[in-house]
Design an enzyme around this catalytic site. Sequence first.
Site, mmCIF file in Angstrom:
data_model
loop_
_atom_site.group_PDB
_atom_site.id
_atom_site.type_symbol
_atom_site.label_atom_id
_atom_site.label_comp_id
_atom_site.label_asym_id
_atom_site.label_seq_id
_atom_site.Cartn_x
_atom_site.Cartn_y
_atom_site.Cartn_z
ATOM 1 N N ALA A 1 -10.781 -23.301 52.583
ATOM 2 C CA ALA A 1 -10.551 -24.585 52.491
ATOM 3 C C ALA A 1 -8.846 -24.463 52.770
ATOM 4 O O ALA A 1 -8.324 -23.639 52.266
ATOM 5 C CB ALA A 1 -10.615 -25.129 51.143
ATOM 6 N N ALA B 1 -4.393 -22.059 50.343
ATOM 7 C CA ALA B 1 -5.732 -22.083 50.771
ATOM 8 C C ALA B 1 -6.636 -21.428 49.571
ATOM 9 O O ALA B 1 -6.044 -20.906 48.824
ATOM 10 C CB ALA B 1 -6.047 -21.481 52.099
ATOM 11 N N LYS B 2 -7.886 -21.718 49.826
ATOM 12 C CA LYS B 2 -8.907 -20.703 48.943
ATOM 13 C C LYS B 2 -10.382 -20.934 49.674
ATOM 14 O O LYS B 2 -10.647 -21.922 50.591
ATOM 15 C CB LYS B 2 -9.035 -21.610 47.608
ATOM 16 C CG LYS B 2 -9.557 -20.746 46.317
ATOM 17 C CD LYS B 2 -8.628 -19.549 46.024
ATOM 18 C CE LYS B 2 -8.387 -19.425 44.770
ATOM 19 N NZ LYS B 2 -7.230 -18.837 44.023
ATOM 20 N N GLY B 3 -10.861 -19.771 49.209
ATOM 21 C CA GLY B 3 -12.083 -19.628 49.973
ATOM 22 C C GLY B 3 -13.151 -18.891 49.250
ATOM 23 O O GLY B 3 -12.817 -18.363 48.303
ATOM 24 N N ASP C 1 -9.713 -12.247 44.590
ATOM 25 C CA ASP C 1 -9.725 -13.363 43.767
ATOM 26 C C ASP C 1 -11.055 -12.817 42.788
ATOM 27 O O ASP C 1 -11.507 -11.601 42.893
ATOM 28 C CB ASP C 1 -10.062 -14.652 44.400
ATOM 29 C CG ASP C 1 -9.559 -15.699 43.405
ATOM 30 O OD1 ASP C 1 -8.593 -16.592 43.677
ATOM 31 O OD2 ASP C 1 -10.499 -16.003 42.532
#
Length: 433
Positions: A78, A123-125, A164
Amino acid sequence: MASNSDKDRNKTEDSTVQSAKPESALETARRQLHHAADHLSIDQHIVERLKHPKKVHEVTVPVERDDGTVEVFTGYRAQHDSVRGPYKGGLRYHPEVTRDECVGLGMWMTWKCALMDLPFGGAKGGVAVNPKDLSSAEKERLTRRFAQEIRNVIGPNKDIPAPDMGTDPQTMAWLMDAYSMQEGETTPGVVTGKPPVVGGSKGREEAPGRSVAIITQLVCEYYDRQLEETTIAIQGYGSVGANAARLLDEWGATVVGISDVNGAMYDPEGIDTASVPSHDEEPEAVTDYADTLISNEELLTLDVDVLIPAALGNVITEENAEAIAADLVVEGANGPTTSAADSILTDRDVAVIPDILANAGGVTVSYFEWLQDINRRAWSLERVNDELETEMQAAWRDVQAEFESRDVTWRDAAYIVALSRIAEAHRARGLWP
Ligand code: NAD
């Protein structure tokens, strides 16, 4: 207390509408956006744009298991806002990864990068998978296939992932290798948090704990408290908690309580933090070294000057906020204070220094790593630590200015700094076409 899977999701309801169910990351991010926007005169269309991600990529990741069968996983990336620079944020492997969680956490990264004045957006995914169910070879195949599926939307100038939950420097090395092989050139700047031998930065692993310690020192100074006369309790003795504890101990503070998932160690005379192994050195060993054992709940309510929750989210809640005896809370974990607890602490004049400032050392040293990769020049540990200190002091001064001029909480001040920068950049760039 929240479970491990609640890490990073955090926080509960708006103070006006309290509920027992923790807010989602997306609800928290949107609430903080509106809260900060209320203090600023920002064009409403900019706020509306920031409520939504720019793009969300959803991919299918087929992986051959060691027994020859094929399992299919879902992965996401995202990308929230890139007005200030390429997207930046973690990749997690966790069974509860969802599209909305990635969007919400990506928004948090936008605020954090802007607060630190880094030239990145958020962002992050991740992949919805339990990494504990995978062998190392399966994890490598998953990472390489996921890298291939998102290859067109990441890159040193587009979007730079980092480790993460469930991912680590090795994962980043595989991702960097897969990307580089396809691009036909070694591209270390595509990810951060790599092992130093392939372009990772010295000091990256310790950075979030170091920033927590630096901010604790600055907030103590602000409230005229000598570190030498300050007692501290720290929940969690992992990367963030142990590094913060050891630095503060070294700088003269008295760390009287530390804990891990099994319980807490208490010594009113001060703990020799170097002699207790961190989570990384010997997992969950704090209680093995303790003469006096207390519970994690007792640790949170110890009569200390500073409390640093550095384990997981939602640990300071409506139930225990009245009993928090510390004058200062420095958030080492992401979202350790629920919104309802935040209001109680504010009413009780307990200063809460927010996560997006205190633990921002991680993304800041990731930025340094990216600079080192692009310039093909490694920095010394001393330079990394000096520059981190400079960046933390600058962010602290900016937050302090808003805190004083607007008479808001430290949390609101931090979000105001972040949002004003993002909104100003949107205003300057305009809307095209
Ligand atoms: P870690 O896995 O290295 O350590 C976590 C520690 O918390 C361990 O000591 C563990 O025993 C303890 N713990 C786990 N469950 C607990 C419970 N129920 N009660 C008390 N202690 C418990 O994790 P970390 O990297 O130090 O991360 C801690 C927090 O900081 C998380 O919220 C994480 O999202 C946040 N954070 C981490 C980084 C980073 O780069 N490491 C950066 C920013 C924020």
